[in-house]
Structures are given as structure tokens and as C-alpha cells.
Design an enzyme around this catalytic site. Sequence first.
Site, PDB file in Angstrom:
ATOM      1  CG  HIS A  60     -18.623 -64.867  61.076  1.00 35.00           C
ATOM      2  ND1 HIS A  60     -19.929 -64.480  61.234  1.00 35.00           N
ATOM      3  CD2 HIS A  60     -17.881 -63.763  61.317  1.00 35.00           C
ATOM      4  CE1 HIS A  60     -19.976 -63.190  61.555  1.00 35.00           C
ATOM      5  NE2 HIS A  60     -18.738 -62.732  61.613  1.00 35.00           N
ATOM      6  CD  GLU A  93     -16.239 -59.772  55.419  1.00 34.50           C
ATOM      7  OE1 GLU A  93     -17.436 -59.485  55.610  1.00 34.50           O
ATOM      8  OE2 GLU A  93     -15.737 -60.864  55.762  1.00 34.50           O
TER       9      GLU A  93
END
Length: 866
Positions: free
Chosen positions: A694, A760
Site C-alpha cells: 500500500h 486494522e
Amino acid sequence: MTFPLLPLLAPCNIASTPDLSVVGHTLIGPVSTSQDVATVKDYISANFGLVEFSVQVTSAIDIDDIISLLDTGADAVFPETDEQAIALFEIGIPGSRVVFPGEDYDDVKGVYVTSSALTPDLASKLSKSVLADGTGSQKLYVTFSATPTLEQVKKITALPAIPIIPAEALTTDPAATDKLSVAAVFSSALTTDRPDGYFSTVVVDTQGVALGLVYSSEESIAQAIKARAGVYQSRKRGLWFKGATSGAVQTLVRLELDCDGDCVKFVVQQAGKGFCHLDTTTCFGKSGGMPALERTLVSRLENAPAGSYTRRLFSDEKLLSAKIMEEAEELTTAKSKDEIAWEFADLLYFGMTKAVEAGVSWADVERNLDSKAKKITRRKGDAKQKWIDAAKKAAETPEKPAPNTESTSSSAIVNGAVKQADNRESTGRIQLTRVDVSDISESELTELLRRPAQKNANIMNLVGPIVEAVRTRGDVALLEFTAKFEKAKLKSPVLKAPFPPELMELDQETKDAIDLSFENVLKFHAGQLESAPLVVETVPGVVCSRFSRPIESVGLYVPGGTAILPSTALMLGVPALVAGCKNIVFASPPRSDGTLTPEVVYVAHKVGAAAIVLAGGAQAVAAMAYGTESVPKVNKILGPGNQFVTAAKMLVQNDTSALVSIDMPAGPSEVLVVADKKANPAFVASDLLSQAEHGVDSQVILIGVDLNEAELQAIEDEVHEQAMRLPRVEIVRGAIAHSRTFQVKTVEQAIALSNKYAPEHLILQLESASKYVDLVQHAGSVFVGAWSPESCGDYSSGTNHTLPTYGYATVYSGVNTHSFMKHLTSQELTPEGLKKIGGAVVRLATVEGLDAHGNAVRVRLEHLAK
């Protein structure tokens, strides 16, 4: 003169000295054995720079051990006998480092005597000769045969002299009556000619930079010592606990006095924006020197744009090493005063860059310099042979040799319990740093779980003007920012529905994938809708209910940046559709030709979005928060983004004129994988890399449950081999550089560690994984078992992938259908119901002094009584 020292004699309780020594010097002893010497050396090493130490040694300690204490960092030694002191002087130990026992004080900087031996004649003699040299370097120390009273201490400080008081006789609690108050002893040396009795006080940081001028009183000093915090005396408001409202709190390091005893110096560690009420570091304007350089470099570490020279220095160790060696070489050849100053400044700059990148502060450097200054034993001082040879060659050759910047090793190096991976080479091995949890302390574990730094003090200063420009100038400002940041020149900042078919042309395979994902996300989020309002009769005749309503207008931010994210459009748009939001507005940065990715437009079409704002960053958030000529104002903004997007969301949420809410703070993407011996190494590696790609600020964590060396190595091999096949390998390399593998013994330990981190995404690659889900307390979303990769949750399983990051999973939920709804409550009372609770209502209203509240019930009850 009076000195700001309170030496403490604590032979049985060394651990108590830091709290007590906040007002001065600490005297440790008596030291009688080699084991005592080792203990004191360990304690001085661990606390050097935080507390100043001297050591009282008995005649049983030999000279070599005394020298080792001084080398370790003891400020001075207090020998038991004249013979020891003389022997130290004869071998060249500075007089400032030896405090002489008794009356013979020639050529020494300090003497100590007992209070019983301190006759008026001796006190006068010592004051004239030991203390009156005018340099402030000579000191008289006084011991007591029994625990002194405060009055006895005051007589000693009035000489002036420094009392040595046993630690067990002291307390930091000013209210205690069975011990001497440290604050009272410290204040006994203070004088003031102010009518209000306050003392002028200068506040400095640990680097000696003056932060401001305030006042103290005996009460504020007592509270400061007790709390180990910055507590002062306001001339208008009484006690002032610095930072109590602003958050800019101070940790008290130590208190000192000036030479006359009429001014106090607070040495503090400053938190928050700074000392001044104007949110500046000091009340005297900007500071310079190394502290200013350090602040600048810390800011650049957090904010330097990709591709900038500073960012290259922080991310390319070979470049930074080459610059350090280059500047060191240029300093050695510099001749003139100006040239030497210039080259030395360059060397300090690049050296400080390396320090900041490694988390080393200038205070850490100064502690090491101070430690070197304390050493008595001197090294021979020769350079290493390779540098002697290099200097000789440089003297013989006019050209400067090229610095050697090759990496010495790309393999892992072992440092205690942490096996640090070296990911610096662009072609080197990509590997997470290993940490054996059983071999480190809790504080070390907490530090290793820390995310890469994201926030910085300047982010709001950068975002604020952008938000304000869009708020006041509307479409014009929005178009200007889009041209500046996205390089796209647009005529209109908004694409309104219905969207032209040519803007969402997709191949059938991509369209089918979006459609399948759409249906699954729709099904899961529709299942979250309440089937009926909640209705509860709390007492007969009193019916309370709770029911939901959709938020009318929502703004959905879909990032662009390093990846195209139509999945985010799905995860935000579908629950908004399910919730029944009347006005759905997307925002996404356009490509340089002014168009959007067709996948995002297609999703916007499927969820019935009214418009798409062709902008990204803080400007898109501002446009949706306030509305412009073309962009409709929304009531809530949802969606992930970089730190500028997050800062803008938080800024507009706190602006009451915007009247807008947000979903959650957001940070870089992250995943934590718990793997046992049954886990497939290829599966584990693939899950770690799915988040590492990411961005370089992403973080991935592996917790290995009872894995041996071969099993860990198998996962590490897969990480490297799979990463090297990825097109975003350099991004992966940056993320892996601050990622970790934690080794634990049990699944329970692993999940407890995961709960501490609050990831997360949490992936449980465990045998019988489902039975451990109940142990999970903090996570954005949980992926259970070997066949549940995080990627499925990102796209097609049905759960939402807009999740709390950066530890916010401890307090926030991921986006869901209820994120797009609000809940209302209602109550309906019959006359009988009012009679049952009316009396309680009237009584509580009376207690609160709200008579009109009570009257609204009272008039109804009186009516029913007729």
C-alpha cells in the site's frame, strides 16, 4: 554563596534517589565492596544525564575502583580517609572530582565535615577559604550524626553549605510530618525581596534553551517536586499547573538555584506545541543552533515530499553515508577559519540527519559528550590503521579518494533479543526484524509496537490555508488546487449524474468482478439494518423507543495516489445506498487529463451518487464540508486518505460553522498475522505483502507462535521471494523496513499482543482458528483461518474494508451501515405514567436548581389532581 544541590546519602535505597534528587546532586554510599562498585556503576550508566551522582567510598575500596566510578560518570567521590584523597591527587585526578574529608582543604574544590565538628571558628575559617574564592567551584558539605531537623538544615544552608541528608529521612510529600520535605529543604536556601514572597524563576529545556520567565512560591515548588511537573505561582490565578488546559505539559527534570539563592531554575522536558501561550517553543522567539536544526530535520523526516533531496537522504542510507564521509574528508582538508566552520557545519548537518533518522536526539548526543568529559582514564588515541593509511594517501595524492559506500552486509545482525533486518540495499534481502518477546521488557515491547510517525506539528499549518481558501473562494480555489496538485486543468470541479457511459467503459471481467462484490457488500450491509424500532416500557405508562434515520447527505472520499481504489468506492457507496442517504457525493482526484478511473465512475453510477468532486486532498474535504458553487454541502465525510486528508477531516469536524462529522481518524494501512506451526509460509508471506504494498508508511506485523528457526526462516524466504516478484517492490521494501516479527510461545500470548497493537486487519492463520476469535478485543476486521486472506475483505466477501488504523481499533468501529445513520429516541407517557415518575422528576429538577423543568411536570400533576 548557596548551591542548588541536595546530596542524598542513600546506602540502602539507591532506587529512591531520582525522585529525591530533582533538587540537586545525589550522593550514593558508602560503597564498601567490589560488588557495591559494580552496582553503582550500573546505576550511574542507566541514569546518566538524568541525575547527577557522587559516590562515598570507604577505605576498603582501592584506587582503581574509585577511578572506574569516575570514568563511568560519577561527578565526584567522597573518600573516607585523607590517604585515599591524597593518593587520588597524586595520580592526577582533578581536585574538582574529589571531596576532601576534614579540615585540610588546600588545592581542593570541596571538603566535608560533620555538623558536630563544625564549630563557629571552623565554619568561619572554611567559609573564608573554601567558599570565598569567587569562582563558585568550591563547596562545603556537612553531614549529621543523626537525622537533622529542618531548623538545623537551615543553619547549614545559611553558612552557606550543602547538607547531606539520608534518603530515608526525606520525602517529596510536603504534607508528611514524619520526614523532612525535600521542597522545604530546597526552599530553605531561597531568598527574595519581593513583597509577595515569590521567587523569580527561569524555565529551560534539557538542552539549556530558555523557555520563559515565571514565578515560584514555596507551595508551587512543593507541588512541582511532588508531581515531577512544571508547577508555578501565577500572580493572578494562584497555582499554575503548566499544560493542564493546553496539553503542553512539562516533566520536571531538576530544580537549581542561582549563585545568590534568589532565582530558581526549572529544567524540564516540554511536551506539546511549546512553552509560550502563543504556541511557540519559547517566550523569547525562535531558538537556533542544534536544537533548531533537530526540529527542522524531525519535521522533514515526517513531511519531506517523495523525490526530494531530504527524503532521499532519509531513505537512501548509501547516499547519506557517502555524504557523511565526503563532509568528514572535506573538513580534514579545510584550512581557513571560515572554511573549517563551513565544513564542520556540513558534517554536523548530515550527522544529525543520520541521528534523527535513527531516532537519536541531540540530547542523546550531549549525554554521550558529557560522559566522555567525565572520564579520567585516557585512551592512547591513535586512529585505526585504515584511516591512518587513508590520511597518508590523501597527503600524497592531490585528488580526493572516492568514499567507499558499499554495504558491509545484507544479512541480519543480532542485537540482544532483536534480530535487526537490513533492507537498505535496493537489491538486498527483504526481511522483517525479529523480536523475541520473552527477552525484552514491557517498555521495550511498547516501543517496538509503535507505528511509524505520522503526525507532525506543522500539518495543520499546511492544511488550514487550503481549507480556508476553498471555504472562502469556492470553485475558483478548488480548480486552482486541482491544477497545482493533480496537474489537471478543469472547467468544472464536479461531474454530475447521470454520468456519461463513455466515462465508465470497462472490460466485462472487471465489470463482473465489481458486480459480484457489489452484491456481497450489499447483502452483508443490508443485514445490519434494524428490522423494527426498539420499544421498551420502562414503567407502566412510560414507553421509550429508539429508531434510526439516514444521514441525508454524505461525502465519500476515494483516494488516488499510488493505487486506484474502486474497492473503497464500493465500501463507502454501498452502505450509503443501503442506509437510504438521499444525497451521495463522491470525491476522488482526477488523472492529469481531467478524467477519473472508469471503475470509480461505474461504482458511483451503481450506488446512485449525485455527483463526483474531481479533487483530492484537503481541498476535496473542504469542498464537501462547506459546499461551493458547484459542490453540494454534505453532513458527514467518510473515507481513508493520506495525512493531509485526515488532518482536513479533523479540522472541518471541529469547525462549528461547517456542521459536519467524519467517520474516524485514519492512518496508513496495516495487517497483523498470527501464525502457528501449521500455517503455510507462502500464505503468511502473501498476507503480509498484501498490505506492505500500500505504501512505504504501511506496517505489517507477524506474531509467530512457538516457531523454530527453520519455520521462521521459511516465512522470511517466502516474504523475500514473493516481494521480489512484485511491481511495487520498492514500496514493499520501505514498509518492511519498519515491520516486525514477534516470537511468542502460546496463542493466548499472541492475541494479547495483537490486542495491545489493535491492528486494522487481524489474520488468524492458526489450527482451529475460530475458537480463538472470542479472545480478540481490538481489531478492525478479523480474518479467520488459512483460507481467509485479507484481500477478500478488501473486495468481495461482503465486510467493509474502511477500518480504523494506527491503533484506533481500540475505540472505533469500521465503516458499516450505521455509519450512515443516526438514531433518535422518543418517549410517550400516559397520565398514569406521569404520576409514577413525576415526583422523581420534580425532585431532581429542584436539586439541580432548574425550577422551570420541575414546573412543567408539576402543572400537569396538579391538573390530574383536580
